[in-house]
Design a protein around this motif. Sequence first.
Motif, short mmCIF file in Angstrom:
data_model
loop_
_atom_site.label_atom_id
_atom_site.label_comp_id
_atom_site.label_asym_id
_atom_site.label_seq_id
_atom_site.Cartn_x
_atom_site.Cartn_y
_atom_site.Cartn_z
N ASN A 198 9.42 1.39 6.31
CA ASN A 198 9.38 0.51 5.25
C ASN A 198 10.14 -0.76 5.23
O ASN A 198 11.57 -0.35 5.14
CB ASN A 198 9.62 1.51 3.88
CG ASN A 198 9.21 0.63 2.62
OD1 ASN A 198 8.53 -0.32 2.58
ND2 ASN A 198 9.75 1.00 1.60
N ARG A 199 9.77 -1.86 5.37
CA ARG A 199 10.58 -2.83 5.15
C ARG A 199 9.86 -4.08 4.40
O ARG A 199 8.47 -4.16 4.84
CB ARG A 199 11.12 -3.38 6.56
CG ARG A 199 10.05 -3.79 7.47
CD ARG A 199 10.97 -4.45 8.84
NE ARG A 199 9.94 -4.68 10.00
CZ ARG A 199 9.03 -5.57 9.91
NH1 ARG A 199 9.16 -6.66 8.82
NH2 ARG A 199 8.33 -6.17 11.02
N ASP A 200 10.55 -5.07 4.10
CA ASP A 200 9.85 -6.03 3.47
C ASP A 200 8.94 -7.01 4.48
O ASP A 200 9.48 -7.22 5.39
CB ASP A 200 10.93 -7.30 3.07
CG ASP A 200 11.33 -6.85 1.57
OD1 ASP A 200 10.86 -5.90 1.08
OD2 ASP A 200 12.60 -7.35 1.34
N GLY A 201 7.81 -6.94 4.08
CA GLY A 201 6.78 -7.85 4.96
C GLY A 201 6.03 -7.19 6.04
O GLY A 201 4.77 -7.63 6.58
N ILE A 202 6.34 -5.89 6.15
CA ILE A 202 5.53 -5.07 7.20
C ILE A 202 4.12 -4.96 7.00
O ILE A 202 3.28 -5.14 7.79
CB ILE A 202 6.07 -3.63 7.36
CG1 ILE A 202 5.56 -2.90 8.65
CG2 ILE A 202 5.88 -2.71 6.01
CD1 ILE A 202 6.27 -3.18 9.63
N ASP A 203 3.65 -4.83 5.60
CA ASP A 203 2.17 -4.91 5.17
C ASP A 203 1.42 -6.34 5.42
O ASP A 203 0.41 -6.06 6.07
CB ASP A 203 2.06 -4.60 3.67
CG ASP A 203 2.79 -5.59 2.78
OD1 ASP A 203 3.68 -6.37 3.43
OD2 ASP A 203 2.30 -5.65 1.73
N MET A 204 2.11 -7.25 5.54
CA MET A 204 1.54 -8.66 5.76
C MET A 204 1.42 -8.74 7.40
O MET A 204 0.57 -9.24 7.79
CB MET A 204 2.23 -9.70 5.19
CG MET A 204 2.13 -9.80 3.68
SD MET A 204 0.44 -9.29 2.96
CE MET A 204 -0.21 -10.93 3.50
N GLU A 205 2.49 -8.49 7.99
CA GLU A 205 2.68 -8.41 9.47
C GLU A 205 1.56 -7.63 10.03
O GLU A 205 0.77 -8.22 10.77
CB GLU A 205 3.97 -8.12 10.18
CG GLU A 205 4.99 -9.20 9.70
CD GLU A 205 6.37 -8.72 10.29
OE1 GLU A 205 6.49 -8.15 11.40
OE2 GLU A 205 7.25 -8.77 9.70
N GLU A 256 -1.84 -9.25 9.49
CA GLU A 256 -2.14 -10.48 10.41
C GLU A 256 -2.86 -9.85 11.67
O GLU A 256 -3.68 -10.59 12.21
CB GLU A 256 -0.96 -11.29 10.56
CG GLU A 256 -0.60 -11.92 9.45
CD GLU A 256 0.84 -12.58 9.57
OE1 GLU A 256 1.24 -12.75 10.87
OE2 GLU A 256 1.48 -13.08 8.47
N SER A 280 -6.34 -6.35 1.81
CA SER A 280 -5.53 -5.75 1.10
C SER A 280 -5.28 -4.28 1.36
O SER A 280 -5.84 -3.49 0.62
CB SER A 280 -5.75 -6.13 -0.40
OG SER A 280 -4.88 -5.59 -1.19
#
Length: 89
Positions: A25-32, A35, A46
């Motif tokens: 769990n880290r900032d931006g992992i979901d968006m990476e 992609e 989403s």
Amino acid sequence: MTQNYDRDELWQFPCEICFKVMAVNRDGIDMEVAEVVNRHAPNDYSPASKLSRDGNYVSLSFMVVVETKEQVDAMYREVFTVEGVKMTL
């Protein structure tokens, strides 16, 4: 007795699959991860997410329409290039 199945016999393409990723769990992992998924199965994703009990890990789930076995394989391979991805289902 456990029975082994060949996914090519189970899946009839095109089909919708649940592509699940377990990651740190880290900032931006979901968006990476989104992609990567979008490169292989374009859509406006989403993902559903769920944190582990201690909040150190996150589970991301995408409902993805896939056209071929090769598309699925490439998506699974590339998602492991995202820093922090530990497992896929």
